[in-house]
Scaffold this active site. Structure first.
Site, PDB file in Angstrom:
ATOM      1  CB  SER A  43      -0.949   0.013   1.205  1.00  0.00           C
ATOM      2  OG  SER A  43      -0.239   0.146   2.415  1.00  0.00           O
ATOM      3  CE  LYS A 120      -2.691   2.170   4.912  1.00  0.00           C
ATOM      4  NZ  LYS A 120      -2.623   1.311   3.696  1.00  0.00           N
TER       5      LYS A 120
END
Length: 279
Positions: A43, A120
């Site tokens: 990701s 993230k």
């Protein structure tokens, strides 16, 4: 014989004490200073690759209940959550010796729903209005700056211990084929620039306006079409807005990276990623 038995018993006790002390020291180090983290998914490509091993700096943002490590070893049935260890610090969304994260930081945080550690990039600060329009992030009504960054290329096939297959912009690609994604350089307000990847046009490329609540943050993965992040609400098992107390620390540098199934498979280590800075 009795003396030998006593010496043997004493040796066992000393060994156990040594192991306990070592575990306590490691636990304190991991709780207060640096926590190891191994990248399990794609990701955050191409900033972070599956198999990157890094240490998370816990001193950057101070400490909360999430600073206590969760101990999960499914193979032997161990599942000790951070809340079981430091739950007494939970509930007020504050931190001890707290520091404020900055837009663009790559952050490890505790998922507000599942409790698992996620990594993230911080996109939206408290009070920001964030919207994605045609794949372009808009912050407080202004589109972020984008420049062409060429192509990101990798070999198609199972990756990491979970044997995840990469998604490719050039369609389904068989094992050993060249998997391609478009790369752009995104510059956020404040000047942080980083690479992002595009795979296809999908629903997450166009969203409503997210207004980030006070004491919360909005995160996105750099591999924009292959990331479960703040664009997905918590009601749908997504990340949603992340509370301040759920931050664990900032990722600053990759120590080494393994392209194989295990980080201990040193013959698969990527020579170009030793001590690589994270931007």
């Amino acid at each position: 014989m009795a003396d030998k038995a006593k010496k043997k018993d004493g040796g066992i006790v000393e060994t156990i004490k040594t192991i306990v002390y070592a575990l306590l020291i490691a636990g304190v180090f991991r709780t207060l200073f640096f926590q190891p983290f191994w990248i399990p998914s794609g990701s955050m490509k191409d900033t972070l690759l599956i198999g990157d091993f890094l240490f998370v700096n816990k001193m950057t943002y101070g400490y909360s209940y999430a600073s206590c490590p969760s101990i999960r070893i499914p193979a032997v049935g161990i599942n000790i959550d951070a809340k079981n260890l430091c739950g007494w610090l939970d509930g007020d969304n504050t931190r001890i010796l707290g520091g404020e994260p900055e837009r663009g930081d790559v952050v490890v945080f505790r998922h507000p729903v599942t409790g698992f550690d996620f990594i993230k990039r911080l996109i939206g600060l408290p009070g920001d209005k964030v919207q994605i329009i045609a794949g372009v992030v808009h912050i407080n009504g202004e589109a972020v700056k984008l420049e062409d960054g060429g192509l990101f290329e990798e070999t198609a096939g199972p990756q990491g211990p979970q044997r995840l297959r990469p998604r490719c912009e050039n369609g389904p690609v068989g094992d050993g084929g060249l998997c391609v994604k478009s790369r752009q350089i995104e510059t956020l307000p404040g000047g942080v620039s980083h690479a992002i990847l595009n795979i296809t046009n999908q629903g997450s490329d166009n969203t409503g306006v997210y207004t980030v609540p006070e004491g919360h943050y909005f995160f996105m993965g750099d591999n924009r079409d292959n990331s479960t992040d703040s664009r997905v609400p918590q009601a749908a098992r997504g990340v949603g807005f992340v509370p301040y107390e759920n931050l664990i620390g900032r990722a600053d540098r990759i120590m080494f990276s393994s392209a194989g199934k295990s980080m201990f498979a040193f013959w698969t280590w990527r020579s170009d990623r030793f001590f690589k800075g994270i931007y």
